[in-house]
Design an enzyme around this catalytic site. Structure first.
Site, short mmCIF file in Angstrom:
data_model
loop_
_atom_site.label_atom_id
_atom_site.label_comp_id
_atom_site.label_asym_id
_atom_site.label_seq_id
_atom_site.Cartn_x
_atom_site.Cartn_y
_atom_site.Cartn_z
N THR A 109 4.61 -16.31 0.99
CA THR A 109 3.45 -15.66 1.60
C THR A 109 2.15 -16.29 1.13
O THR A 109 1.23 -16.52 1.91
CB THR A 109 3.46 -14.15 1.27
OG1 THR A 109 4.70 -13.59 1.68
CG2 THR A 109 2.32 -13.44 1.97
N LYS A 133 -5.04 -6.51 -19.88
CA LYS A 133 -5.87 -5.85 -20.91
C LYS A 133 -6.25 -4.43 -20.50
O LYS A 133 -7.00 -3.77 -21.19
CB LYS A 133 -7.14 -6.67 -21.15
CG LYS A 133 -6.89 -8.01 -21.82
CD LYS A 133 -8.20 -8.76 -22.00
CE LYS A 133 -7.93 -10.20 -22.47
NZ LYS A 133 -9.05 -11.09 -22.14
N ARG A 146 -1.63 -9.32 -3.06
CA ARG A 146 -0.27 -8.79 -3.11
C ARG A 146 -0.19 -7.97 -4.37
O ARG A 146 -0.61 -8.43 -5.44
CB ARG A 146 0.72 -9.93 -3.21
CG ARG A 146 2.14 -9.47 -3.35
CD ARG A 146 2.85 -9.86 -2.14
NE ARG A 146 4.25 -9.67 -2.10
CZ ARG A 146 4.98 -10.16 -1.11
NH1 ARG A 146 4.41 -10.87 -0.16
NH2 ARG A 146 6.26 -9.93 -1.05
N HIS A 193 3.10 -4.47 4.70
CA HIS A 193 2.98 -5.93 4.71
C HIS A 193 2.59 -6.30 6.14
O HIS A 193 3.37 -6.88 6.88
CB HIS A 193 4.32 -6.55 4.32
CG HIS A 193 4.26 -8.03 4.06
ND1 HIS A 193 3.09 -8.74 4.04
CD2 HIS A 193 5.24 -8.94 3.81
CE1 HIS A 193 3.35 -10.02 3.78
NE2 HIS A 193 4.65 -10.16 3.65
#
Lengths: 398, 398, 398
Positions: free
Chosen positions: C145, C174, C195, C223
């Site tokens: 993709t 973090k 994504r 998607h």
């Protein structure tokens, strides 16, 4: 080439940053203001770092003279596209540490950064680094910093070779020295932006490289472009750097950001600095002593509200959990102590701003984001302009 | 398409490398030497791999005829920018293994590589691959090789789609075959540079792909661009490949580099090869037999000093720790045996050079670096030119 | 900005997708058909998303007026290169989910995609996104993709900032929120393709971002570009979407692909859908109910041969092992049940096609690949054109 060795070595002289001789053996006087366009030899570099031509986007017709190899061509006619003359050589070959800049250079760099804010797509400035290739060599992943540099390079028409995680993926894993890696990579690119896990790595790279090195953070050491963007943010948001009050808040012991900022602020006049931090992460004595030696007024203060009401800039930082090891309780205690929230905004002056090097956790609450004095996302954007300026200066001069 | 199967299959015929028919069904005779610039139909490819036009940087004015879709435009006027005519089709569709090249092709490729050394930023050559897209599909990380190819592509104006670690990050992890991956990626790019952990992977990819495949190393198998750059380095540094003496030193059992080099050297005249290696990593019989069959003189020798004093090229290699498994003591013993240091330099002839495929550990001491005969970093740079040449040849022909 | 919340919320109104106001405060009426070329102020954006000029490739001469900073220049003469006028603003600011598109929009997008199939290297279309910068922010690796989007961007002249594995390598590690990351990255780019592993992540990003967001898959959620390319493939291969029979085969319970496809097919007339799947991965009731409510005929069928002989499209999918956890026996049983092989091809109609979202394992046998009705690799290529179309529409409008 890099000079000086520690944060507190005496101030640096520009002469120490002689041009990398292998890059440009000629005298740097020329700096022609005009290129004679019809001259076929304009393609030869007249004067430039890296001995590459700076005339841009020359469009011409070519006649093939050698059937075997299409590269043997002869210029028939030349129609020049926008071309920037080369300015004076930048004083530095590399960007290694915050303290290599003095006040005048900072101002000049900020002026270039200010112009970078106006570089639009398809404006002439957007192509000044066309044909240049930047390698981002990150031994330690840092998406934010890497993308900022890569965006800067592309916004100026340059190209990028990228390495997201060089430590794991490169011959470093086979035991190659940093010096050997640099000697190889410099054959493939015109400038290297590197992040490393060891303090001093950037200086070692600069010592060996014939092309410019930019330190994008070397372990607990330096992160000079962050320091510059912090000062630039103050300039842009407050309008001046002299005669201001700055509160440094949070993890002052481990944050290289606040240490560098304190150092750079000492170059300006009538600056007052407040340190506001939990006891376990107080600002260390070396910086305090340095400020004192430079006549900079500073004060430790336990009351963030009071400091915030006084300051032009409240510079908040993240308490770095990774520094506390197993002492999670100490971390949790330190973490919650000084939070910038609506209450803090309420006492801050109208013209003041909240800064933060990002990423933030909850040391600035989300409610602050909507306030125009929340400058931290603008600060990230200013970083783009600073990096555009530095790339331009190192590659094509003033 | 790829032909031949093993390192020692009989020498290859060019006819075996027919053009990938799906790429260019037309006859490859045309190869116009001039493009008529005002003809509006010049935009249609006349003759090219991948059926994409090679005329470059055409600047023209466009009038929008369809308000809905800006892509429907009509050319009003055309002002061509530098344009390279297409040369003859390259003999190969793919670069799979060192032995696909004969002596004449090698010379011709080296001539193109030599020209690549003069491609300056903004010189016409710097745009010959404009609009072409190279995908680097690395199933095994190799920053050095990847950046070398990506730099080569960008130096010629091409673009890059990059994959630093395809094995871990791609659908290979979900069980997709290499063939399926290649069929997908070829839809997104014009050429694929691949590195794989399995011997023969590149050949499998080439068999299925309609676009050119370059093998950038397939496990213990081939690494043909490294082999070419090694020979090119000898050509550039010594000035000839015939009538030379070459000492291959170090890990001769596992190093695909030295094996390929020995094979290629056999194509030249009056070459003498010395093998200098610890007993555990001696050159295997297949190569020795091959050299003998080709009438190439070779000799095993335990004395590096003696060999170094004789040779034009001392080709040092790293003892590969990973091949020794748990036999660390054997590794340590082998590793220290043959070191190129000042002592070796002292006996070497003035015109001779030290080469190394890199990365090096301590098999060449740092003191050697300063000697002009230390050619290994130049060698890495020559790799850039070889890759530029191969990309150019595969995509736009001679 | 993104509206609606679930797959089955009532159909969306375009008005909900107001232009991101911070991007283009001006009225979107202008859309000049011609740019007056000699006007020096043409460089200011007249009307465009992201407030960046859309005139392209302006070539001009520049005279330096400020010796210090080469950015202060004055235009002397202007020779415009190909320039696309800006069309009408696209109806959407972001691509978040398949159901935001109605039938008319789909048709219009497909028309743009069809034109994209003709964008050749150096054709004018190949530069319409010149100067635009796309960031691919992949928290979950997906080489296929990612490369498809990056290829699409580059085929239109745009540039790419890439992140192969943002989850591991970024400040997300973090503890930074997605929102903060987006606010930073949007400072560096013009559009973000993301994504993510969490359902709804794209919507959250779109809610905060001032630049367009394209959802390239968010966990078990949506998607949308895959859904669009599936429908586009049917259009291109069968020639119509109304009045067709589609067999959805394989893992219908977990495949977001087939769910989205079923949803989109309901927008067309006289579509009949067959569900063919092992019992453990049957299509869920929500989709069945939805189809019924829309008057779409559907049927569950255990006989793939019978369905294949009836259908225009056999849409095969992979049984996703990762969904079965430790129940490997169930997986193995389900996996082998419905295979598309030569036997299936034998009963399929001549005009029918086999589709698959890829990667495939053995649910389509290799013998099928050579049959012209095997459309799955073409389907991947259609994805490129759909993504080119969407990037174009979001960045420069119709």
């Amino acid at each position: 080439m890099a000079a000086s060795s520690s944060l507190f070595s005496s101030s640096m002289h520009m002469e120490m940053f002689a041009p990398k001789t292998s890059k440009c053996p000629q005298n740097f006087v020329c700096c022609h203001s005009k290129i004679s366009y019809i001259e076929p030899n304009y393609l030869k570099p007249v004067c430039c770092p890296n001995s590459r031509s700076l005339s841009m986007n020359m469009s011409s017709k070519w006649e093939q003279t050698d059937r075997r190899d299409a590269l043997h061509c002869r210029a028939l006619k030349i129609e020049p596209a926008p071309s920037f003359s080369v300015g004076q050589k930048f004083q530095f070959d590399d960007i290694i540490e915050a303290q290599q800049f003095d006040r005048d250079i900072l101002s000049a760099i900020f002026e270039v950064a200010r112009n970078m804010e106006n570089v639009e797509k398809d404006s002439p400035g957007s192509q000044i680094l066309k044909g240049f290739l930047m390698a981002t060599l990150f031994y330690e992943p840092s998406t934010r910093t890497r993308l900022s540099f890569e965006s800067a390079m592309r916004r100026l028409g340059g190209e990028v070779l990228t390495t997201e995680n060089a430590r794991e993926f490169s011959s470093a894993a086979k035991g190659e020295t940093l010096e050997d890696t640099i000697r190889t990579i410099e054959g493939y690119s015109d400038i290297i932006v590197m992040r490393h896990f060891e303090s001093g790595a950037a200086r070692r790279a600069a010592a060996i490289a014939d092309i410019p090195i930019i330190n994008a953070g070397d372990g607990p050491g330096q992160h000079p472009t962050q320091a510059l963007l912090d000062v630039y943010t103050i300039q842009r948001e407050i309008g001046k750097i002299d005669d201001i009050k700055v509160g440094l808040v949070g993890d002052l012991a481990n944050g290289r950001t606040v240490r560098s900022l304190a150092y750079l602020l000492a170059k300006f006049k009538d600056v007052k600095i407040y340190f506001v931090s939990p006891d376990v992460v107080k600002m260390k004595d070396d910086i305090k002593d340095y400020l004192t030696s430079k006549g900079v007024e500073w004060e430790e203060c336990a009351d963030l509200v009071e400091v915030a009401s006084e300051c032009d800039v409240v510079y908040q930082t993240r308490i770095q959990k990774e520094r506390f090891g197993e002492k999670i309780d100490l971390y949790e205690k330190a973490r919650g102590k000084y939070i910038v929230n609506q209450g803090i905004l309420n006492v801050m002056q109208r013209h003041a701003v909240v800064m933060h090097p990002l990423p933030r956790l909850d040391e600035i609450t989300l409610e602050v984001d909507a306030d125009p004095r929340a400058a931290y996302f603008r600060q990230a954007k200013y970083g783009l302009y600073i990096r555009m300026a530095l790339l331009k200066l190192l590659l094509v001069g003033w």
